[in-house]
Design an enzyme around this catalytic site. Structure first.
Site, PDB file in Angstrom:
ATOM      1  N   TYR A   1       0.849  -1.191   0.000  1.00  0.00           N
ATOM      2  CA  TYR A   1       0.000   0.000   0.000  1.00  0.00           C
ATOM      3  C   TYR A   1       0.882   1.237   0.000  1.00  0.00           C
ATOM      4  O   TYR A   1       1.552   1.533   0.991  1.00  0.00           O
ATOM      5  CB  TYR A   1      -0.901  -0.043   1.236  1.00  0.00           C
TER       6      TYR A   1
ATOM      7  N   LYS B   1      -1.144  -1.217  -4.279  1.00  0.00           N
ATOM      8  CA  LYS B   1      -2.242  -0.248  -4.213  1.00  0.00           C
ATOM      9  C   LYS B   1      -1.611   1.132  -4.278  1.00  0.00           C
ATOM     10  O   LYS B   1      -0.898   1.547  -3.371  1.00  0.00           O
ATOM     11  CB  LYS B   1      -3.032  -0.418  -2.915  1.00  0.00           C
TER      12      LYS B   1
END
Length: 303
Positions: A136, A164
């Site tokens: 992330y 992400k």
């Protein structure tokens, strides 16, 4: 090397009782409703799931409940957001035992690592589990960038499979694909850059506002996947005032208020967060109500 993950993965909220204990039954209802509405996977206990406001036992209980209620219909990916690598390793191992389908791995909280420390954290957690991992990247929130240089060092870790991307610069999608081809599945992670990410090659969208408007989110991604950019833009332009909320400091409160207005959940949050109040609450309420009254899938072509 890829996960096969694609489409809409909402960052599911954690629901609380009036005393702010975890409301497990309401949390399960939220999870089940999103799957029934056609999302392609769930992210449990990310930012919107208030991961860092949960006790260790609560995290494991919520994940176990999610795995049970989803029952294999879509992948269940759990956030790994801990203060140090030791805790992250312990949770990753437990998540695998509890039946999670994957991990969304964050940098360790609070401390801002040097690149070699960031790499060591990610590699150590990845080596502790066989689960596929989505890294992330959110430089504005976590003050560290998972850059191309870091990903090049980690490209040999077989279960680090996705990224992400929540940097607000859409050029990142092209830079990552140019650097790595299809080595990593790239997901758009910031709601108000979602369509740009999909257009530039992202496989899917980890979304906040999907929790309030799942139908439109699914239709937006479906339109993009079939190249119907006119329809995708129509939905995106309708959605954009709400999608901007995902980039604000009070995104969790705004998304949970939107869920409540739409009859999908409660706005209760754990301190230090407080529910929206005053002018901000009035503003967000008006935005959600306007969006609900003008839903594109109700007023026109459904993708």
């Amino acid at each position: 090397m890829t996960t096969g993950w694609k489409g809409v993965f909402p960052a599911v909220t954690t629901q609380f009782n009036e005393d702010l204990s975890v409301d497990l039954s309401a949390t399960r209802r939220v999870q089940d409703a999103l799957v029934n509405d056609g999302v392609n996977g769930l992210i449990v206990m990310g930012t919107c799931g208030e991961n860092n406001s949960l006790d260790p036992d609560e995290k494991r209980t919520i994940l176990k409940a999610a795995v049970e209620v989803v029952n294999g219909r879509v992948p269940v990916v759990t956030g790994v957001s801990e203060f140090d690598t030791r805790r992250a390793v312990a949770y990753a191992r437990d998540a695998e035992k509890l039946g999670a389908d994957g991990l969304m791995l964050l940098p360790a909280m609070v401390y801002v690592p040097k690149p070699e420390e960031l790499i060591a954290h990610f590699r150590t957690v990845a080596e502790a589990t066989s689960l596929p991992i989505m890294l992330y990247n959110n430089p504005p929130a976590y003050r560290v960038n998972i850059g191309v240089d870091v990903l090049k060092v980690l490209a040999d870790v077989p279960n680090i499979k996705a990224v992400k991307e929540s940097a607000p610069d859409p050029r990142r999608f092209t830079d990552l694909i140019n650097a790595f081809g299809d080595r990593f599945d790239i997901f758009a992670g910031l709601d108000d850059v979602a369509l740009e990410g999909l257009m530039l090659g992202a496989k899917g969208w980890v979304s906040g506002l999907t929790s309030a408007f799942p139908e439109e989110s699914v239709q937006l991604v479906a339109a993009a996947e079939r190249g119907d950019w006119e329809e995708a833009r129509r939905i995106y332009r309708w959605f954009m005032p709400l999608l901007h909320l995902d980039a604000e400091h009070d995104l969790v409160q705004s998304i949970k208020l939107a869920e409540q207005i739409m009859g999908r959940g409660s706005e209760r949050v754990r301190m230090p967060r407080l529910p929206l109040s005053g002018a901000r609450r009035t503003e967000v309420t008006a935005m959600v109500e306007k969006a609900a009254a003008t839903r594109p899938t109700k007023l026109g072509k459904a993708a």
